[in-house]
Design a protein around this motif. Structure first.
Motif, short mmCIF file in Angstrom:
data_model
loop_
_atom_site.label_atom_id
_atom_site.label_comp_id
_atom_site.label_asym_id
_atom_site.label_seq_id
_atom_site.Cartn_x
_atom_site.Cartn_y
_atom_site.Cartn_z
N VAL A 205 82.53 5.16 143.85
CA VAL A 205 83.93 5.04 144.24
C VAL A 205 84.51 3.81 143.55
CG1 VAL A 205 85.49 4.62 146.18
CG2 VAL A 205 83.50 6.12 146.47
N PRO A 206 85.71 3.91 142.98
CA PRO A 206 86.32 2.73 142.35
C PRO A 206 86.38 1.57 143.34
CG PRO A 206 87.58 4.71 141.83
CD PRO A 206 86.57 5.10 142.86
N PRO A 207 86.13 0.37 142.88
CA PRO A 207 86.18 -0.79 143.78
C PRO A 207 87.57 -0.97 144.38
CG PRO A 207 86.11 -1.49 141.48
CD PRO A 207 85.84 -0.02 141.50
N GLN A 208 87.60 -1.51 145.58
CA GLN A 208 88.89 -1.72 146.25
C GLN A 208 89.81 -2.61 145.44
OE1 GLN A 208 88.90 0.94 148.69
NE2 GLN A 208 90.41 -0.59 149.30
N SER A 209 89.21 -3.50 144.62
CA SER A 209 90.03 -4.40 143.81
C SER A 209 90.92 -3.63 142.84
CB SER A 209 89.14 -5.37 143.04
OG SER A 209 88.23 -4.66 142.22
N LEU A 210 90.49 -2.44 142.42
CA LEU A 210 91.32 -1.63 141.52
C LEU A 210 92.51 -1.03 142.24
CD1 LEU A 210 88.95 0.40 139.14
CD2 LEU A 210 90.32 -1.63 138.65
N TYR A 211 92.33 -0.65 143.50
CA TYR A 211 93.40 0.03 144.22
C TYR A 211 94.61 -0.88 144.48
CZ TYR A 211 90.52 4.15 145.00
OH TYR A 211 89.77 5.29 144.80
N ARG A 212 94.39 -2.18 144.43
CA ARG A 212 95.51 -3.09 144.65
C ARG A 212 96.54 -2.99 143.51
NH1 ARG A 212 92.71 -8.94 143.73
NH2 ARG A 212 91.19 -7.96 145.09
N TYR A 213 96.10 -2.40 142.37
CA TYR A 213 97.01 -2.26 141.23
C TYR A 213 97.60 -0.86 141.12
CZ TYR A 213 94.41 -6.46 139.93
OH TYR A 213 93.82 -7.70 139.94
N ALA A 214 97.40 -0.04 142.16
CA ALA A 214 97.93 1.33 142.11
C ALA A 214 99.44 1.35 141.96
CB ALA A 214 97.51 2.09 143.37
N GLY A 215 100.11 0.33 142.43
CA GLY A 215 101.57 0.27 142.32
C GLY A 215 102.05 -0.41 141.06
N GLU A 216 101.09 -0.83 140.19
CA GLU A 216 101.43 -1.49 138.94
C GLU A 216 100.64 -0.83 137.81
OE1 GLU A 216 102.03 -6.03 139.50
OE2 GLU A 216 100.39 -5.48 140.82
N PRO A 217 101.09 0.31 137.33
CA PRO A 217 100.31 1.07 136.34
C PRO A 217 99.92 0.28 135.10
CG PRO A 217 102.10 2.43 137.21
CD PRO A 217 102.32 1.04 137.73
N GLY A 218 100.81 -0.58 134.61
CA GLY A 218 100.49 -1.36 133.42
C GLY A 218 99.36 -2.33 133.67
N VAL A 219 99.38 -2.98 134.81
CA VAL A 219 98.30 -3.92 135.17
C VAL A 219 97.00 -3.15 135.37
CG1 VAL A 219 97.52 -5.65 136.81
CG2 VAL A 219 99.95 -5.52 136.21
N LEU A 220 97.08 -2.00 136.04
CA LEU A 220 95.89 -1.19 136.25
C LEU A 220 95.24 -0.82 134.91
CD1 LEU A 220 94.00 0.44 138.14
CD2 LEU A 220 95.55 2.38 137.80
N ALA A 221 96.06 -0.40 133.96
CA ALA A 221 95.53 -0.04 132.64
C ALA A 221 94.80 -1.21 132.02
CB ALA A 221 96.66 0.43 131.73
N ASP A 222 95.39 -2.41 132.10
CA ASP A 222 94.77 -3.59 131.49
C ASP A 222 93.48 -3.99 132.19
OD1 ASP A 222 96.80 -3.73 129.66
OD2 ASP A 222 97.92 -5.29 130.69
#
Length: 264
Positions: A205-222
């Motif tokens: 399962v993706p780490p919870q730290s990744l889900y905090r960027y679900a609302g910021e697609p550009g940051v998530l990509a980086d």
């Protein structure tokens, strides 16, 4: 005679001329062709040069407070690509880079971090660097027993080199590269596909730290691209993509093609 500031009009003229010969190219492809014809690395750099050449009164206020003619010290990096939002140490041993860091620390604390094209190059000039990096704030510096420095930096926006500046270290005039389609509906849709691709590639399962960027697609990509084992060239490619939808699609393609992700 037209100069580089007429690039968009030139690109449209090129498209029309090719279309008349039944050759179809996209607008972005024509922009890239015009950029290379005018001697620029790519459209990002040409666009930055156009912005820099505009009279101050005609410009919108920049997102970063780069003043015209300001010299920003540059630190070349081997085998690593720094991204916005990253807080990381960089290790400084070369004398020119040390002077760049000292100059940055003595002024506003900002330094531009750019990756070298060849890690083995001990004294790179701007031809030996990529044209896009990030501007970073120096947080602290520590002298190491071996004489090197450990410099902790907080990375900010993507920037493109417009022109080198004269100094006894690498320095340049740079401009911010603003993201496009960062809040596009398609960008948010792609975030779900990124999470699923991560799950498939790691069987976790993706780490919870990744889900905090679900609302910021550009940051998530980086953030996600830094978890992939894809090499410096592809990392740099991702850094240079301003279009968030295109960046997410590119990263998703690598993940689906089997690029291993590091499980957290």
């Amino acid at each position: 005679m037209r100069d580089f500031r007429d690039a968009k009009a030139m690109a449209q003229t090129l498209r029309d001329a090719l279309k008349a010969k039944s050759i179809s190219v996209s607008h972005s492809e024509s922009l890239e062709l015009v950029a290379k014809t005018l001697g620029f690395h790519d459209w990002n750099v040409l666009s930055a040069a156009i912005q820099s050449s505009q009279p101050a009164a005609a410009k919108s206020p920049p997102a970063l407070s780069f003043n015209g003619g300001t010299v920003i010290p540059v630190a070349p990096m081997r085998d690593i690509v720094f991204f916005p939002q990253l807080i990381s140490p960089m290790f400084v041993g070369r004398e020119k880079t040390r002077r760049a860091v000292e100059s940055a620390a003595a002024n506003d604390g900002r330094i531009v971090v750019i990756t070298q094209r060849r890690a083995e190059d001990d004294d790179p000039d701007f031809d030996a660097l990529y044209s896009v990096g990030v501007v970073a704030d120096i947080m602290n510096r520590v002298e190491l027993p071996n004489g090197n420095q450990k410099v902790r930096v907080s990375c900010g926006k993507r920037v493109a080199v417009v022109r080198p500046a004269e100094a006894d270290f690498l320095a340049a005039e740079v401009v911010p590269l603003e993201e496009v389609r960062a809040l596009d509906t398609q960008a948010f849709a792609l975030t779900s596909e990124i999470f699923e691709a991560y799950r498939s590639s790691t069987n976790t399962v993706p780490p919870q730290s990744l889900y905090r960027y679900a609302g910021e697609p550009g940051v998530l990509a980086d953030v996600v691209v830094q978890l992939l084992e894809i090499g410096v060239e592809k990392m740099q490619q991702a850094l240079e993509i301003r279009d968030v939808v295109a960046r997410l699609e590119t990263i998703l393609g690598w993940m689906r093609a089997g690029a291993p992700a590091k499980a957290s």
